[in-house]
Design a protein around this motif. Structure first.
Motif, PDB file in Angstrom:
ATOM      1  N   UNK A 306      13.917   3.697  -2.641  1.00  0.00           N
ATOM      2  CA  UNK A 306      13.218   2.856  -1.662  1.00  0.00           C
ATOM      3  C   UNK A 306      12.108   3.633  -0.963  1.00  0.00           C
ATOM      4  N   UNK A 307      12.363   4.882  -0.619  1.00  0.00           N
ATOM      5  CA  UNK A 307      11.316   5.703   0.005  1.00  0.00           C
ATOM      6  C   UNK A 307      10.143   5.897  -0.947  1.00  0.00           C
ATOM      7  N   UNK A 308      10.458   6.129  -2.218  1.00  0.00           N
ATOM      8  CA  UNK A 308       9.423   6.389  -3.214  1.00  0.00           C
ATOM      9  C   UNK A 308       8.481   5.204  -3.375  1.00  0.00           C
ATOM     10  N   UNK A 309       9.024   3.988  -3.369  1.00  0.00           N
ATOM     11  CA  UNK A 309       8.202   2.792  -3.596  1.00  0.00           C
ATOM     12  C   UNK A 309       7.911   2.048  -2.296  1.00  0.00           C
ATOM     13  N   UNK A 310       8.235   2.654  -1.157  1.00  0.00           N
ATOM     14  CA  UNK A 310       8.138   1.954   0.119  1.00  0.00           C
ATOM     15  C   UNK A 310       6.760   1.412   0.427  1.00  0.00           C
ATOM     16  N   UNK A 311       5.710   2.207   0.204  1.00  0.00           N
ATOM     17  CA  UNK A 311       4.352   1.734   0.517  1.00  0.00           C
ATOM     18  C   UNK A 311       3.983   0.539  -0.353  1.00  0.00           C
ATOM     19  N   UNK A 312       4.299   0.607  -1.627  1.00  0.00           N
ATOM     20  CA  UNK A 312       3.975  -0.502  -2.528  1.00  0.00           C
ATOM     21  C   UNK A 312       4.740  -1.760  -2.140  1.00  0.00           C
ATOM     22  N   UNK A 313       6.027  -1.620  -1.803  1.00  0.00           N
ATOM     23  CA  UNK A 313       6.813  -2.784  -1.406  1.00  0.00           C
ATOM     24  C   UNK A 313       6.334  -3.346  -0.080  1.00  0.00           C
ATOM     25  N   UNK A 314       5.926  -2.486   0.824  1.00  0.00           N
ATOM     26  CA  UNK A 314       5.392  -2.958   2.096  1.00  0.00           C
ATOM     27  C   UNK A 314       4.111  -3.757   1.896  1.00  0.00           C
ATOM     28  N   UNK A 315       3.241  -3.258   1.014  1.00  0.00           N
ATOM     29  CA  UNK A 315       1.977  -3.945   0.761  1.00  0.00           C
ATOM     30  C   UNK A 315       2.176  -5.303   0.106  1.00  0.00           C
TER      31      UNK A 315
END
Length: 362
Positions: A306-315
């Motif tokens: 989740x930390x690794x993909x957090x920015x993409x998921x947030x966007x």
């Protein structure tokens, strides 16, 4: 926003006994008769399997609704000819698979012998749009160490021929018997990727490029990368979680590539060990952490994902739902844990299948 599509393979079973039924041809004929324009359902290697594919979606709620709709439609068509569908990656009950009538499938049976006859397994494939083959190969190189984590989340095949295998995903162990299956080395460029696939075809061991059964590959027919490590998920919301995480991984990898960040150079040997660990213990033990390839608790590794993909998921607006879904799967377990809990409670694999039929459409 990158589009996402999901392909699911479902097991056709008798609604009373739970035994697999080789009725795919009849189900497909019924679906075509009732809706001649339908292009959702397809035959698979075995007559006990039915596949469907969603349309490309950008909104995960829409994707989830389509998965549920397709599962219910499959159950409706199957019900018309006396069977139903179960989202089980292997049959808990003993079965003698029946190969579908198809020149390609007959070639597989002749080429691989008993290895083909063991392949009654149901997976979930996720397609995510990419802008070019170069971007796609850059993505494939960078998502490799994270794929076993997806396999652990989706694991839904603890039983095989009436016995508990000791694995959460025995499907992945069976699927790995294909000579072209599994993790890949770094490709670096699209030209090297295509040359590698062409070299494999030229050996004669595989029939064509579509039989390069990599854990993740460029699609032959769509401008997508296709991630193929997951068991079919018992419940539709887990399939949506897998699709959400896959899109996050693809977008994160593409951003890393554009920034000039190199992919982790883990060997195929170690990636195979990570995949085995995920198949064996699922979410109920340790996984190999994608950054270090050392064992850590499954919950720690999922939170790292989740930390690794957090920015993409947030966007994309998916972060909060993904966090909630990950917490849920850690608390309640994957399909393998659910199946084992059902078996412990009922003492009957037939009851396990019956309950999983209900959960398939929920």
């Amino acid at each position: 926003m990158r589009t996402v599509g999901v392909e699911e393979e479902l097991l056709l079973v008798d609604p009373e006994s739970g035994d697999p039924k080789a009725l795919a041809a009849a189900v497909l004929a019924r679906a075509s008769l009732l809706d001649p324009a339908q292009d959702v359902f397809e035959k698979e290697l075995y007559g006990q399997m039915l596949e469907f594919a969603t349309h490309p979606q950008t909104d995960m709620a829409d994707l989830g609704a389509e998965i549920v709709r397709c599962r219910k439609e499959a159950a409706r068509h199957a019900g018309e000819i006396g069977c139903t569908v179960a989202a089980l990656a292997t049959s808990p009950l003993p079965v003698s698979p029946s190969i579908s009538v198809n020149d390609r499938y007959q070639w597989l049976a002749e080429q691989y012998g008993v290895g083909t006859r063991d392949q009654l397994v149901c997976g979930c494939h996720v397609h995510v749009a990419v802008e070019s083959d170069e971007e796609g190969v850059a993505v494939l190189d960078r998502i490799r160490p994270w794929l076993p984590v997806l396999a652990a989340i989706s694991a839904n095949s603890p039983f095989w021929q009436g016995r508990d295998t000791g694995y959460h995903s025995y499907r992945s162990r069976v699927w790995g018997r294909w000579p072209s299956a599994g993790p890949t080395e770094l490709f670096r460029t699209a030209e090297r990727y295509h040359r590698r696939v062409a070299d494999m075809v030229d050996t004669g061991v595989i029939l064509d490029a579509a039989m390069a059964y990599f854990d993740a590959r460029l699609s032959e027919h769509y401008p997508t990368v296709e991630i193929r490590v997951s068991d079919v998920c018992l419940q539709a919301d887990t399939a949506v979680l897998i699709a959400t995480l896959v899109r996050g991984l693809v977008e994160t990898a593409a951003r890393e590539w554009r920034r000039g960040e190199e992919p982790a150079d883990h060997s195929v040997s170690v990636l195979r060990l990570a995949a085995w660990r995920a198949a064996r213990s699922g979410l109920d033990g340790e996984l190999l952490h994608p950054a270090t390839m050392r064992p850590e608790p499954a919950g720690t590794v999922l939170r790292s994902l989740l930390d690794h993909v957090g920015d993409a998921l947030s966007d994309s607006g998916d972060l909060a739902r993904a966090e909630q879904a990950v917490s849920g799967v850690l608390e309640h377990g994957n399909g393998a844990r659910v199946q084992r809990e059902l078996m412990e409670r009922t003492g009957s694999l037939r009851d396990v299948v019956t309950e999983c039929v209900h959960r398939t459409q929920s």
